[in-house]
Enzyme design. Sequence first.
Site, PDB file in Angstrom:
ATOM      1  N   THR A  10       0.846  -1.171  -0.074  1.00 33.36           N
ATOM      2  CA  THR A  10      -0.045  -0.096   0.019  1.00 33.36           C
ATOM      3  C   THR A  10       0.861   1.427  -0.075  1.00 33.36           C
ATOM      4  OG1 THR A  10      -0.145  -0.062   2.452  1.00 33.36           O
ATOM      5  CG2 THR A  10      -1.824  -1.164   1.157  1.00 33.36           C
ATOM      6  N   GLY A  11       2.222   1.115   0.052  1.00 29.58           N
ATOM      7  CA  GLY A  11       2.970   2.239   0.356  1.00 29.58           C
ATOM      8  C   GLY A  11       3.356   2.768  -1.024  1.00 29.58           C
ATOM      9  N   ASP A  13       6.172   2.771  -2.912  1.00 28.32           N
ATOM     10  CA  ASP A  13       7.060   2.060  -3.807  1.00 28.32           C
ATOM     11  C   ASP A  13       6.285   0.595  -3.951  1.00 28.32           C
ATOM     12  OD1 ASP A  13       9.107   3.831  -3.286  1.00 28.32           O
ATOM     13  OD2 ASP A  13      10.538   2.419  -2.403  1.00 28.32           O
ATOM     14  N   MET A  59       4.170  -6.996  10.015  1.00 33.09           N
ATOM     15  CA  MET A  59       5.693  -7.237  10.420  1.00 33.09           C
ATOM     16  C   MET A  59       6.191  -7.399  11.672  1.00 33.09           C
ATOM     17  SD  MET A  59       6.519  -7.258   7.271  1.00 33.09           S
ATOM     18  CE  MET A  59       8.227  -7.535   7.375  1.00 33.09           C
ATOM     19  N   ALA A  82       7.510  -0.976   6.217  1.00 31.75           N
ATOM     20  CA  ALA A  82       8.459  -0.270   7.271  1.00 31.75           C
ATOM     21  C   ALA A  82       7.682   0.898   7.796  1.00 31.75           C
ATOM     22  CB  ALA A  82       9.723   0.330   6.784  1.00 31.75           C
ATOM     23  N   TYR A 151      15.317   5.053  13.075  1.00 32.64           N
ATOM     24  CA  TYR A 151      14.996   4.720  11.944  1.00 32.64           C
ATOM     25  C   TYR A 151      16.283   4.078  11.185  1.00 32.64           C
ATOM     26  CZ  TYR A 151      14.022   4.295   6.778  1.00 32.64           C
ATOM     27  OH  TYR A 151      13.787   3.961   5.427  1.00 32.64           O
ATOM     28  N   LYS A 155      17.363   0.134  10.565  1.00 30.76           N
ATOM     29  CA  LYS A 155      17.357  -0.430   9.130  1.00 30.76           C
ATOM     30  C   LYS A 155      18.923  -0.978   8.980  1.00 30.76           C
ATOM     31  CE  LYS A 155      13.959   0.627   6.247  1.00 30.76           C
ATOM     32  NZ  LYS A 155      13.290  -0.465   5.578  1.00 30.76           N
TER      33      LYS A 155
HETATM   34  P1  NAP Z   1       5.848   4.094   2.429  1.00 35.69           P
HETATM   35  O1  NAP Z   1       4.915   4.771   1.513  1.00 35.69           O
HETATM   36  O2  NAP Z   1       5.868   4.787   4.066  1.00 35.69           O
HETATM   37  O3  NAP Z   1       5.245   2.735   2.706  1.00 35.69           O
HETATM   38  C1  NAP Z   1       5.517   1.811   3.856  1.00 35.69           C
HETATM   39  C2  NAP Z   1       4.532   0.684   3.595  1.00 35.69           C
HETATM   40  O4  NAP Z   1       4.885  -0.412   4.879  1.00 35.69           O
HETATM   41  C3  NAP Z   1       3.184   0.894   3.771  1.00 35.69           C
HETATM   42  O5  NAP Z   1       2.484  -0.080   2.777  1.00 35.69           O
HETATM   43  C4  NAP Z   1       2.753   0.491   5.199  1.00 35.69           C
HETATM   44  O6  NAP Z   1       1.293   0.298   5.489  1.00 35.69           O
HETATM   45  C5  NAP Z   1       3.733  -0.723   5.334  1.00 35.69           C
HETATM   46  N1  NAP Z   1       3.877  -0.968   6.879  1.00 35.69           N
HETATM   47  C6  NAP Z   1       4.251   0.033   7.997  1.00 35.69           C
HETATM   48  N2  NAP Z   1       4.340  -0.702   9.005  1.00 35.69           N
HETATM   49  C7  NAP Z   1       3.705  -2.168   8.781  1.00 35.69           C
HETATM   50  C8  NAP Z   1       3.747  -3.022   9.653  1.00 35.69           C
HETATM   51  N3  NAP Z   1       3.901  -3.113  10.912  1.00 35.69           N
HETATM   52  N4  NAP Z   1       3.384  -4.407   9.051  1.00 35.69           N
HETATM   53  C9  NAP Z   1       2.874  -4.149   7.639  1.00 35.69           C
HETATM   54  N5  NAP Z   1       3.197  -3.434   7.066  1.00 35.69           N
HETATM   55  C10 NAP Z   1       3.614  -2.031   7.543  1.00 35.69           C
HETATM   56  O7  NAP Z   1       7.426   3.698   2.160  1.00 35.69           O
HETATM   57  P2  NAP Z   1       8.009   3.965   0.749  1.00 35.69           P
HETATM   58  O8  NAP Z   1       8.534   5.180   0.602  1.00 35.69           O
HETATM   59  O9  NAP Z   1       7.148   3.159  -0.152  1.00 35.69           O
HETATM   60  O10 NAP Z   1       9.081   3.110   1.112  1.00 35.69           O
HETATM   61  C11 NAP Z   1       9.342   1.398   0.960  1.00 35.69           C
HETATM   62  C12 NAP Z   1      10.442   0.916   1.642  1.00 35.69           C
HETATM   63  O11 NAP Z   1      11.746   1.432   1.120  1.00 35.69           O
HETATM   64  C13 NAP Z   1      10.419   1.311   3.269  1.00 35.69           C
HETATM   65  O12 NAP Z   1      10.988   0.010   3.736  1.00 35.69           O
HETATM   66  C14 NAP Z   1      11.175   2.523   3.428  1.00 35.69           C
HETATM   67  O13 NAP Z   1      11.919   2.462   4.630  1.00 35.69           O
HETATM   68  C15 NAP Z   1      12.540   2.160   2.380  1.00 35.69           C
HETATM   69  N6  NAP Z   1      13.192   3.420   1.862  1.00 35.69           N
HETATM   70  C16 NAP Z   1      12.514   4.373   1.199  1.00 35.69           C
HETATM   71  C17 NAP Z   1      13.161   5.435   0.586  1.00 35.69           C
HETATM   72  C18 NAP Z   1      12.163   6.612  -0.220  1.00 35.69           C
HETATM   73  O14 NAP Z   1      13.061   7.510  -0.515  1.00 35.69           O
HETATM   74  N7  NAP Z   1      10.725   6.365  -0.321  1.00 35.69           N
HETATM   75  C19 NAP Z   1      14.477   5.386   0.537  1.00 35.69           C
HETATM   76  C20 NAP Z   1      15.302   4.138   0.904  1.00 35.69           C
HETATM   77  C21 NAP Z   1      14.354   3.317   1.760  1.00 35.69           C
HETATM   78  P3  NAP Z   1       0.174   1.095   5.805  1.00 35.69           P
HETATM   79  O15 NAP Z   1      -0.005   1.761   4.369  1.00 35.69           O
HETATM   80  O16 NAP Z   1      -0.805   0.200   6.573  1.00 35.69           O
HETATM   81  O17 NAP Z   1       0.919   2.183   6.683  1.00 35.69           O
HETATM   82  O1  F7E Z   2      13.317  14.770   4.966  1.00 34.61           O
HETATM   83  C1  F7E Z   2      14.417  17.981   5.822  1.00 34.61           C
HETATM   84  C2  F7E Z   2      14.608  17.061   6.857  1.00 34.61           C
HETATM   85  O2  F7E Z   2      11.246  13.471   5.733  1.00 34.61           O
HETATM   86  C3  F7E Z   2      14.437  15.152   4.004  1.00 34.61           C
HETATM   87  C4  F7E Z   2      12.352   8.366   4.033  1.00 34.61           C
HETATM   88  O3  F7E Z   2      11.760   8.072   2.700  1.00 34.61           O
HETATM   89  O4  F7E Z   2      14.232   9.162   2.705  1.00 34.61           O
HETATM   90  C5  F7E Z   2      13.079   9.324   3.602  1.00 34.61           C
HETATM   91  O5  F7E Z   2      14.003  10.051   4.563  1.00 34.61           O
HETATM   92  C6  F7E Z   2      15.166  16.056   4.665  1.00 34.61           C
HETATM   93  C7  F7E Z   2      15.519  16.042   6.060  1.00 34.61           C
HETATM   94  O6  F7E Z   2      12.914  12.261   4.210  1.00 34.61           O
HETATM   95  C8  F7E Z   2      11.338  19.583   6.684  1.00 34.61           C
HETATM   96  O7  F7E Z   2      15.172  17.304   8.019  1.00 34.61           O
HETATM   97  C9  F7E Z   2      13.058  20.209   6.302  1.00 34.61           C
HETATM   98  O8  F7E Z   2      16.842  16.549   6.393  1.00 34.61           O
HETATM   99  O9  F7E Z   2      11.473  14.051   3.298  1.00 34.61           O
HETATM  100  P1  F7E Z   2      12.254  13.610   4.617  1.00 34.61           P
HETATM  101  P2  F7E Z   2      14.311  11.447   5.069  1.00 34.61           P
HETATM  102  O10 F7E Z   2      14.391  11.931   6.358  1.00 34.61           O
HETATM  103  O11 F7E Z   2      15.516  11.864   3.937  1.00 34.61           O
HETATM  104  C10 F7E Z   2      15.117   8.163   3.275  1.00 34.61           C
HETATM  105  C11 F7E Z   2      16.144   7.670   2.102  1.00 34.61           C
HETATM  106  C12 F7E Z   2      14.434   6.877   3.851  1.00 34.61           C
HETATM  107  O12 F7E Z   2      15.006   5.914   3.849  1.00 34.61           O
HETATM  108  C13 F7E Z   2      13.228   7.243   4.679  1.00 34.61           C
HETATM  109  O13 F7E Z   2      12.322   6.115   4.694  1.00 34.61           O
HETATM  110  O14 F7E Z   2      14.069  17.447   4.587  1.00 34.61           O
HETATM  111  N1  F7E Z   2      13.151  18.890   6.426  1.00 34.61           N
HETATM  112  N2  F7E Z   2      12.041  20.609   6.658  1.00 34.61           N
HETATM  113  C14 F7E Z   2      12.000  18.152   6.541  1.00 34.61           C
HETATM  114  N3  F7E Z   2      11.409  17.266   6.504  1.00 34.61           N
HETATM  115  C15 F7E Z   2      10.131  17.003   6.719  1.00 34.61           C
HETATM  116  N4  F7E Z   2       9.633  15.765   6.641  1.00 34.61           N
HETATM  117  N5  F7E Z   2       9.335  17.964   6.828  1.00 34.61           N
HETATM  118  C16 F7E Z   2       9.889  19.394   6.843  1.00 34.61           C
HETATM  119  O15 F7E Z   2       9.192  20.106   7.048  1.00 34.61           O
END
Ligand code: NAP
Ligand code: F7E
Length: 362
Positions: A10-11, A13, A59, A82, A151, A155
């Site tokens: 549902t997320g 990705d 999870m 996650a 976090y 990870k």
């Molecule tokens: P996301 O939109 O927050 O999606 C997270 C998914 O995990 C959702 O489907 C959520 O379900 C599910 N989830 C959370 N807690 C759970 C639990 N206890 N049991 C089962 N499912 C659970 O994240 P995303 O951006 O798609 O990222 C996908 C993965 O890549 C994550 O592991 C994230 O940490 C990692 N990642 C993301 C980025 C990025 O920039 N997007 C970069 C590096 C790594 P619900 O819909 O029910 O909340």
């Molecule tokens: O923050 C700054 C904040 O929350 C990016 C996740 O997908 O990518 C994501 O994590 C930067 C940070 O993403 C606001 O301090 C400023 O430096 O969009 P973000 P993140 O923390 O990089 C990594 C790769 C993952 O793995 C994670 O799952 O932006 N920032 N002002 C802010 N951030 C937020 N959220 N809100 C603000 O108002």
Amino acid sequence: MKTALITGVTGQDGSFLAELLLSKGYEVHGTIRRSSVDFRERISHLESMDHFHLHYADMTDSMSVMQVVGKVRPDEIYNLAAQSHVQVSFDSPEFTADVDAVGVLRILEAVRLTGLADKCRIYQASTSELYGKVEEVPQNENTPFHPYSPYAVAKLYGFWIVKEYREAYGMFCCSGILFNHESERRGETFVTRKITLAAARIAQGKQDKLYLGNLSSKRDWGYAPDYVECMWRILQHDTPDDFVIATGEQHTVREFAELAFRNVGINLRWEGEGADEKGVDRATGKVLVEVSPDFYRPTDVVNLWGDPTKARALLGWNPQKTSFAELVKIMTDSDMAKVAAERAGESVRTNLAEYLEKGIVK
Ligand code: NAP
Ligand code: F7E
């Protein structure tokens, strides 16, 4: 026909990956969590498809994980589930560790205990947050890790337990060390989406101001559909390995905001420094962006910049498929259309944007 299991379907990705695998002819199974309201907006368009199936699993619950793995018996597992918000991990560190660290172990053990260790390939959603308080710039597969949030620490366990199972049991399990990737489906509390939605709302008179935290934070932002393609490529490679997935380009939060506002017809100029910095509309002199320390993190990761050389060379992946400017445009165009539809009464949204504006939700 191959069978894939996606946790976290549902997320952001998960939804793009499901689409990609369905287009490749896979039988796709996804896990969802039970809750009092169903949040399936990102996958509702897939639910009527014959080759798309949903199962309940959490999870944090080994039995549900074991059950779904044993029932589906997948060829490939993409473990995307996650608690993925870094700031939230400071408020809920134990839950984050349970899902993001031990959750990975639960998947690996479920595969082993259901007798699938020789057949099932596993992709683990690892992250550039592992580099945290960075020890070198840009970061590649040999850069030392220095996690800098609950976090990232969770990870890091996921990364090492995957490596351990690969070496101890010869399992085909891999980590994709993905740098930030965004899209029109990005959660609204991540900085990019918060900005594009606010820019669209401000341009259409639905919001006055946007409050942000650290404007100088730097990220290597890519487009999510390009990144899920690389997840698939990692599992098709001859040998299990870990890969950095990034664009190789870095921008500040300030630059992202400037471009997003320009896309909706507002040119910003920046005044002041630190917590006093403001984004001012050049045309009207109105302050549209302000800094709020509410969005500062106890420890912030400020200099992420990935080197995708290995993924390009070994997987044939193109890190520059979608440019930074294209990414910001895709997101702002989508939010402009969404806000316009809401104004026209075509869709009803929650109060989240309002809560975000008031700083009630971070
Ligand atoms: P996301 O939109 O927050 O999606 C997270 C998914 O995990 C959702 O489907 C959520 O379900 C599910 N989830 C959370 N807690 C759970 C639990 N206890 N049991 C089962 N499912 C659970 O994240 P995303 O951006 O798609 O990222 C996908 C993965 O890549 C994550 O592991 C994230 O940490 C990692 N990642 C993301 C980025 C990025 O920039 N997007 C970069 C590096 C790594 P619900 O819909 O029910 O909340
Ligand atoms: O923050 C700054 C904040 O929350 C990016 C996740 O997908 O990518 C994501 O994590 C930067 C940070 O993403 C606001 O301090 C400023 O430096 O969009 P973000 P993140 O923390 O990089 C990594 C790769 C993952 O793995 C994670 O799952 O932006 N920032 N002002 C802010 N951030 C937020 N959220 N809100 C603000 O108002």
